[in-house]
Structure formats: structure tokens, C-alpha cells
Design a protein around this motif. Sequence first.
Motif, PDB file in Angstrom:
ATOM      1  N   ASP A  13       0.829  -1.299   0.044  1.00  0.00           N
ATOM      2  CA  ASP A  13      -0.018   0.013   0.075  1.00  0.00           C
ATOM      3  C   ASP A  13       0.916   1.205  -0.032  1.00  0.00           C
ATOM      4  OD1 ASP A  13      -2.313  -1.469  -0.215  1.00  0.00           O
ATOM      5  OD2 ASP A  13      -2.430  -1.341   2.413  1.00  0.00           O
ATOM      6  N   THR A  14       2.058   0.941   0.554  1.00  0.00           N
ATOM      7  CA  THR A  14       3.026   2.334   0.345  1.00  0.00           C
ATOM      8  C   THR A  14       4.480   2.019   0.112  1.00  0.00           C
ATOM      9  OG1 THR A  14       3.522   2.114   2.839  1.00  0.00           O
ATOM     10  CG2 THR A  14       1.516   3.452   2.403  1.00  0.00           C
ATOM     11  N   LYS A  63      -0.885   1.287  -5.688  1.00  0.00           N
ATOM     12  CA  LYS A  63      -2.234   1.964  -5.525  1.00  0.00           C
ATOM     13  C   LYS A  63      -2.562   2.950  -6.602  1.00  0.00           C
ATOM     14  CE  LYS A  63      -4.052   1.135  -1.588  1.00  0.00           C
ATOM     15  NZ  LYS A  63      -5.005   0.125  -1.324  1.00  0.00           N
TER      16      LYS A  63
END
Length: 144
Positions: A13-14, A63
Motif C-alpha cells: 500500500d505504500t 495503489k
Amino acid sequence: MPLHLIKLCVGVDTVEELERFRDMRVAERAARGEPEVSRHVTRMAPKRAEEVLDGGSLYWVIKRVIQCRQRIIGLDEVIDAEGTKRCAIVMDPEIVRTNPSPKRPFQGWRYLTDSDAPADLTEATGGADLPDELRRKLIEIGAW
């Protein structure tokens, strides 16, 4: 002119999460006495390998946004547990943040020309000194 690869970073996610995953994998390799490089195994090998190895990077889409890259330093043939040939993309462990660039989902990896690749995020281009949480929020709301 180098030719790059672009790939979805599924399950991450990051950029910080990618960095933690990279650190874990590099430490595992070091503990086995193997070179401290990042590797990503994929089904298909690039047919334009010579161009990719001439300064190319793997750009990660996190994302739905290209957010970082790793310099490609090798392409190794590996055999999986079922005996199938695969391609290990060997990368420098350094993760370089790039200017965020939206990207629609796709399967596998794709070639990315140097002219289409986002520039590295630097203080000169702006945003390099932003806190990670603020950068993430700006990307989420589409302001960057």
C-alpha cells in the motif's frame, strides 16, 4: 537510451511498506551468504533484455500510481518448484521515489520508455521533503 519495466506492486500500500519488504528479503539473502540485491521473479523474460540492462529501472505502481523505481542490474533465469523457467529481475536495493504518475491496472510487466518514465522526486522538482503521510494523502485525493 535505457528501456524500463513497469509493474504493479500487488499487496503493498505504500513505498514504506515496499522498503520494509525489501529490507526483509535482502537480510534473508545476506544470512544465506547471497548478494544483497532485490529480486522479483516473473513468468516472462524481457525480449529486449539488452536495452533494459543498459540503465533501465523497474518502476513500481502502488495503489494505481507510479511512486518509485529500482535500478535493474540483472535478469537471471530461474527454475521454480514445478520445473518451469522464470525470470528473476535483479535490482539495486535502493528505492528511488519518483514524481507520482497515475497508471491504470494491467497484468504482468510492461516496457516503459525513458521519455514516458516519471522523473525522480528531488528537492528541485518539489515534494522530496514532504512527510510520507502528507505525500500519501495528496496522492489519494488526486492533488498530486
